[in-house]
Design an enzyme around this catalytic site. Structure first.
Site, mmCIF file in Angstrom:
data_model
loop_
_atom_site.group_PDB
_atom_site.id
_atom_site.type_symbol
_atom_site.label_atom_id
_atom_site.label_comp_id
_atom_site.label_asym_id
_atom_site.label_seq_id
_atom_site.Cartn_x
_atom_site.Cartn_y
_atom_site.Cartn_z
ATOM 1 C CE LYS A 35 9.217 -19.090 21.997
ATOM 2 N NZ LYS A 35 8.238 -19.031 20.898
ATOM 3 C CE1 TYR A 74 40.214 -31.774 15.673
ATOM 4 C CE2 TYR A 74 38.723 -30.141 16.597
ATOM 5 C CZ TYR A 74 39.468 -31.301 16.737
ATOM 6 O OH TYR A 74 39.457 -31.975 17.931
HETATM 7 C C1 LIG Z 1 7.945 -17.664 20.716
HETATM 8 C C2 LIG Z 1 6.561 -17.180 20.580
HETATM 9 C C3 LIG Z 1 6.246 -15.828 20.747
HETATM 10 C C4 LIG Z 1 7.292 -14.759 20.926
HETATM 11 O O1 LIG Z 1 7.873 -14.468 19.685
HETATM 12 P P1 LIG Z 1 8.941 -13.290 19.569
HETATM 13 O O2 LIG Z 1 9.172 -13.169 18.115
HETATM 14 O O3 LIG Z 1 10.164 -13.769 20.284
HETATM 15 O O4 LIG Z 1 8.343 -12.118 20.202
HETATM 16 C C5 LIG Z 1 4.920 -15.457 20.720
HETATM 17 N N1 LIG Z 1 3.952 -16.369 20.527
HETATM 18 C C6 LIG Z 1 4.214 -17.677 20.331
HETATM 19 C C7 LIG Z 1 3.101 -18.607 20.123
HETATM 20 C C8 LIG Z 1 5.522 -18.128 20.340
HETATM 21 O O5 LIG Z 1 5.777 -19.424 20.154
#
Ligand SMILES: *Cc1c(COP(=O)(O)O)cnc(C)c1O
Length: 365
Positions: A32, A262
């Protein structure tokens, strides 16, 4: 190229291979958010070649991109609000997750429309109080039973709230809740093909939770789920895959007493050479980072001076620096300040640092 993210696909591959030695379970590679900023399709291909038999995304459009790239392994998109193009998802053989009767119904309607049985995963809220079925559970079970000929039950799953604290007793509470809900499901005669509960932290620290599949995210990118609680990635033989490099736009000598950037928030304590780096917060550098980080160049480490701007930031190269405009510096990763150091300097976590690197920073493989 004024700045780029160098992605080491071999590191991702080695991380997956080394983690797969810790578990008997199938590996789902979580890709993702553009593969945590590393680039969705190249990472997905690498993960599949390295032994991940499944891919997982949050959004439907991410899963669609995988299918359009010709990737054929099972893909689940687990965060689909009502109103998504479920017909398209089903035609592309994308698995979907349901945590409410209303979404379940909507997907079944789409299934009838296209004449394809949806492949579904039931998400259960075992304690995190984010996704997953909670109060609706009995009605959900009854509905799932009534409609059982209209979908394929592929997965049963949940998510840990505190797996990055391996000693936290709440993990066991969630595991027990998961087991009891699974039992109630099975008692109705429904039987999922795959059971999945573990994220990276649980994959690395909680064998009891591996079930038939683990969902591997941050660890495959070479980063620890929680540096404070679990140690950094080296503790698990992980190698970070992302290195960010950018060019120096300008080098100039400035005087002690000059205020930089800034708000004039930082006043130079000595005469020195400043380097203006062509990368800023719109590229994803966290504006909140303090000067415990900066860039690495031939002469060594050059800390940030003053505030990070939208497209640029200023570093202290030191009075004797030989650095020149046009030279590349390493902003994070590699031999430079680590992603974990940047996260700490900005008061956040490594996940946020890598996922916020902007689309305008090209990924080079
Ligand atoms: C993002 C996510 C993961 C992976 O989590 P990590 O801590 O990066 O291993 C696993 N399951 C779900 C449902 C997630 O949203």
């Amino acid at each position: 190229m004024r700045a780029f993210a160098q992605i080491d696909l071999a590191a991702i591959s080695e991380n997956i291979v080394s983690i797969s030695k810790r578990t008997e379970s199938t590996i789902l590679a979580v890709v993702k958010a553009d593969a945590y900023g590393h680039g969705l399709v190249p990472v997905a291909i690498t993960a599949v070649e390295s032994g991940a038999n499944w891919l997982g995304t949050a959004l439907l459009e991410e899963a669609i991109t995988l299918r359009e790239a010709g990737i054929e392994v099972p893909v689940i998109a687990w965060l689909t609000p009502p109103g998504e193009d479920f017909e398209r998802a089903l035609r592309l053989n994308i698995d979907l997750s349901v945590s409410s009767i209303s979404l379940f119904k909507e997907i079944l309607v789409a299934g009838k429309q296209v004449g394809i049985k949806p492949r579904l995963h039931f998400e259960i809220d075992t304690g995190m109080r984010r996704g997953g079925v909670l109060n609706e559970w009995s009605e959900f079970l009854a509905f799932a039973q009534e409609e059982k000929s209209n979908y394929s039950l592929i997965g049963f799953w949940s998510h840990f709230a505190r797996a990055d604290e391996p000693l936290q007793p709440f993990n066991k509470v969630q595991e027990d809740e998961f087991a009891s809900k699974l039992e109630e499901l099975m008692a109705t005669g429904l039987s999922p093909e795959i059971i999945h509960l573990s994220n990276s932290a649980a994959t690395l620290s909680r064998a009891s939770a591996h079930q038939s599949m683990v969902r591997l995210g941050i660890a495959m990118y070479g980063l620890s789920p929680d540096v404070d609680q679990m140690g950094d990635g080296t503790k698990f033989d992980l190698r970070p895959a992302m290195t960010i490099r950018a060019k120096i736009h300008l080098v100039k000598a400035a005087k002690a007493g000059d205020a930089v950037g800034y708000g004039g928030t930082e006043v130079l304590k000595r005469d020195t050479k400043l380097g203006v780096i062509v990368m800023g917060y719109s590229d994803g550098l966290p504006r909140t980072a303090n000067n415990s980080v900066g860039v690495f160049f031939d002469g060594g480490f050059a800390p940030l001076v003053g505030r990070i701007s939208m497209d640029q930031c200023v570093v202290d190269l030191g009075p004797d620096s030989q650095a020149e405009a046009g030279d590349y510096v390493t902003v994070m990763g590699g031999e430079g300040y680590s992603i974990d150091q940047w996260a700490k300097a900005a008061g956040t976590i490594n996940y946020e640092i890598v996922t916020r690197i902007a689309a305008r920073v090209p990924r080079i493989y």
